[in-house]
Design a protein around this motif. Sequence first.
Motif, PDB file in Angstrom:
ATOM      1  N   LEU A  53       0.747  -1.268   0.073  1.00 49.27           N
ATOM      2  CA  LEU A  53       0.027  -0.147   0.102  1.00 49.27           C
ATOM      3  C   LEU A  53       0.774   1.133  -0.010  1.00 49.27           C
ATOM      4  O   LEU A  53       0.563   2.302  -0.813  1.00 49.27           O
ATOM      5  N   TYR A  54       2.027   1.202   0.722  1.00 46.71           N
ATOM      6  CA  TYR A  54       2.685   2.246   0.752  1.00 46.71           C
ATOM      7  C   TYR A  54       3.460   2.732  -0.786  1.00 46.71           C
ATOM      8  O   TYR A  54       3.520   3.806  -1.031  1.00 46.71           O
ATOM      9  N   GLU A  55       3.881   1.616  -1.464  1.00 46.01           N
ATOM     10  CA  GLU A  55       4.452   1.772  -2.654  1.00 46.01           C
ATOM     11  C   GLU A  55       3.470   2.168  -3.736  1.00 46.01           C
ATOM     12  O   GLU A  55       3.799   2.755  -4.671  1.00 46.01           O
ATOM     13  N   LYS A  56       2.260   1.861  -3.485  1.00 50.48           N
ATOM     14  CA  LYS A  56       1.117   2.265  -4.323  1.00 50.48           C
ATOM     15  C   LYS A  56       1.028   3.997  -4.165  1.00 50.48           C
ATOM     16  O   LYS A  56       0.475   4.642  -5.185  1.00 50.48           O
ATOM     17  N   GLY A  57       0.871   4.162  -2.994  1.00 50.13           N
ATOM     18  CA  GLY A  57       0.812   5.644  -2.678  1.00 50.13           C
ATOM     19  C   GLY A  57      -0.441   6.278  -2.657  1.00 50.13           C
ATOM     20  O   GLY A  57      -0.973   7.153  -2.753  1.00 50.13           O
ATOM     21  N   SER A  58      -1.597   5.045  -2.518  1.00 53.24           N
ATOM     22  CA  SER A  58      -2.868   5.440  -2.615  1.00 53.24           C
ATOM     23  C   SER A  58      -3.665   5.843  -1.259  1.00 53.24           C
ATOM     24  O   SER A  58      -4.672   6.066  -1.307  1.00 53.24           O
ATOM     25  N   VAL A  59      -2.667   5.965   0.055  1.00 53.98           N
ATOM     26  CA  VAL A  59      -3.347   6.581   1.056  1.00 53.98           C
ATOM     27  C   VAL A  59      -3.517   8.005   1.189  1.00 53.98           C
ATOM     28  O   VAL A  59      -4.406   8.401   1.790  1.00 53.98           O
ATOM     29  N   GLY A  60      -2.604   8.573   0.294  1.00 51.59           N
ATOM     30  CA  GLY A  60      -2.827  10.359   0.245  1.00 51.59           C
ATOM     31  C   GLY A  60      -1.913  10.740   1.132  1.00 51.59           C
ATOM     32  O   GLY A  60      -0.940  10.303   1.947  1.00 51.59           O
ATOM     33  N   GLU A  61      -2.005  12.101   1.229  1.00 50.61           N
ATOM     34  CA  GLU A  61      -0.973  13.089   1.799  1.00 50.61           C
ATOM     35  C   GLU A  61      -1.027  13.060   3.351  1.00 50.61           C
ATOM     36  O   GLU A  61      -0.144  13.460   3.994  1.00 50.61           O
ATOM     37  N   LYS A  62      -2.181  12.660   3.773  1.00 54.68           N
ATOM     38  CA  LYS A  62      -2.410  12.608   5.274  1.00 54.68           C
ATOM     39  C   LYS A  62      -1.238  11.536   5.831  1.00 54.68           C
ATOM     40  O   LYS A  62      -0.868  12.085   7.064  1.00 54.68           O
ATOM     41  N   LEU A  63      -0.816  10.650   5.128  1.00 52.15           N
ATOM     42  CA  LEU A  63       0.164   9.726   5.828  1.00 52.15           C
ATOM     43  C   LEU A  63       1.575  10.571   6.134  1.00 52.15           C
ATOM     44  O   LEU A  63       1.929  10.291   7.215  1.00 52.15           O
ATOM     45  N   GLU A  64       1.785  11.516   5.443  1.00 52.07           N
ATOM     46  CA  GLU A  64       3.034  12.380   5.474  1.00 52.07           C
ATOM     47  C   GLU A  64       2.742  13.227   6.844  1.00 52.07           C
ATOM     48  O   GLU A  64       4.075  13.751   7.196  1.00 52.07           O
ATOM     49  N   GLN A  65       1.683  13.272   7.334  1.00 59.59           N
ATOM     50  CA  GLN A  65       1.656  14.122   8.351  1.00 59.59           C
ATOM     51  C   GLN A  65       1.520  13.423   9.778  1.00 59.59           C
ATOM     52  O   GLN A  65       1.491  13.913  10.921  1.00 59.59           O
ATOM     53  N   CYS A  66       1.766  12.092   9.761  1.00 59.90           N
ATOM     54  CA  CYS A  66       1.560  11.164  10.809  1.00 59.90           C
ATOM     55  C   CYS A  66       3.064  10.558  10.860  1.00 59.90           C
ATOM     56  O   CYS A  66       4.095  10.354  10.380  1.00 59.90           O
ATOM     57  N   ASN A  67       3.158   9.913  12.245  1.00 55.90           N
ATOM     58  CA  ASN A  67       4.221   9.089  12.817  1.00 55.90           C
ATOM     59  C   ASN A  67       3.894   7.773  12.218  1.00 55.90           C
ATOM     60  O   ASN A  67       2.899   7.098  12.598  1.00 55.90           O
ATOM     61  N   TYR A  68       4.516   7.303  11.013  1.00 59.64           N
ATOM     62  CA  TYR A  68       4.037   6.010  10.531  1.00 59.64           C
ATOM     63  C   TYR A  68       5.368   5.114  10.440  1.00 59.64           C
ATOM     64  O   TYR A  68       6.451   5.416  10.398  1.00 59.64           O
ATOM     65  N   GLU A  69       5.040   3.717  10.508  1.00 69.27           N
ATOM     66  CA  GLU A  69       5.928   2.771  10.087  1.00 69.27           C
ATOM     67  C   GLU A  69       5.266   1.628   9.092  1.00 69.27           C
ATOM     68  O   GLU A  69       4.237   1.642   8.766  1.00 69.27           O
ATOM     69  N   VAL A  70       6.426   1.260   7.981  1.00 71.85           N
ATOM     70  CA  VAL A  70       6.094   0.655   6.922  1.00 71.85           C
ATOM     71  C   VAL A  70       6.404  -1.013   7.496  1.00 71.85           C
ATOM     72  O   VAL A  70       7.317  -1.415   8.100  1.00 71.85           O
ATOM     73  N   LEU A  71       5.329  -1.934   7.212  1.00 71.64           N
ATOM     74  CA  LEU A  71       5.379  -3.325   7.681  1.00 71.64           C
ATOM     75  C   LEU A  71       5.460  -4.040   6.323  1.00 71.64           C
ATOM     76  O   LEU A  71       4.516  -4.065   5.287  1.00 71.64           O
TER      77      LEU A  71
END
Length: 162
Positions: free
Chosen positions: A54-72
């Motif tokens: 999902l991360y590689e698809k980039g389909s979550v949107g810009e909101k992800l960049e505003q969050c503390n996130y980890e890729v699994l």
Amino acid sequence: MITSASNQKIKNLNSLIQKSKTRREQDVFITEGVKMFQEAPMDKIKEVYISQSLYEKGSVGEKLEQCNYEVLSDELFKKVSDTQTPQGVLCVMKQYHYELQDLFQKENPLFLILEDIQDPGNLGTMVRTAEGAGVDGIIMTKGTVDIYNPKTIRSTMGSVYR
């Protein structure tokens, strides 16, 4: 990227998904799915976990960049997920807290009182239906299933945020 199930964050995430006591102690709950992530209030998001695909698809949107996130890794995300077909995003959210007097802010409020509801899916559906019916607050007895059970949260389809 996290690939190991023995990672401390993953162990904690599993505990949050499985145990209401852990959710209460940490004052958080888990949401899963793209729609739930998109609707989540930014001030309530603590952590986000996203699958590699999902991360590689980039389909979550810009909101992800505003969050503390980890890729699994996709394999690890499937193990952690509480659903049969995971959508690829999980959020750790801060719990909501209300006092009874908060519910009386509106003139002539409408309440739904729930007594000893045991099925998490049914509780979530009641929350969602209550929102649609214009209910201002829900009061639950202690014998009612945990409002932050992942199945309950999923069944609310975002109503839990409102």
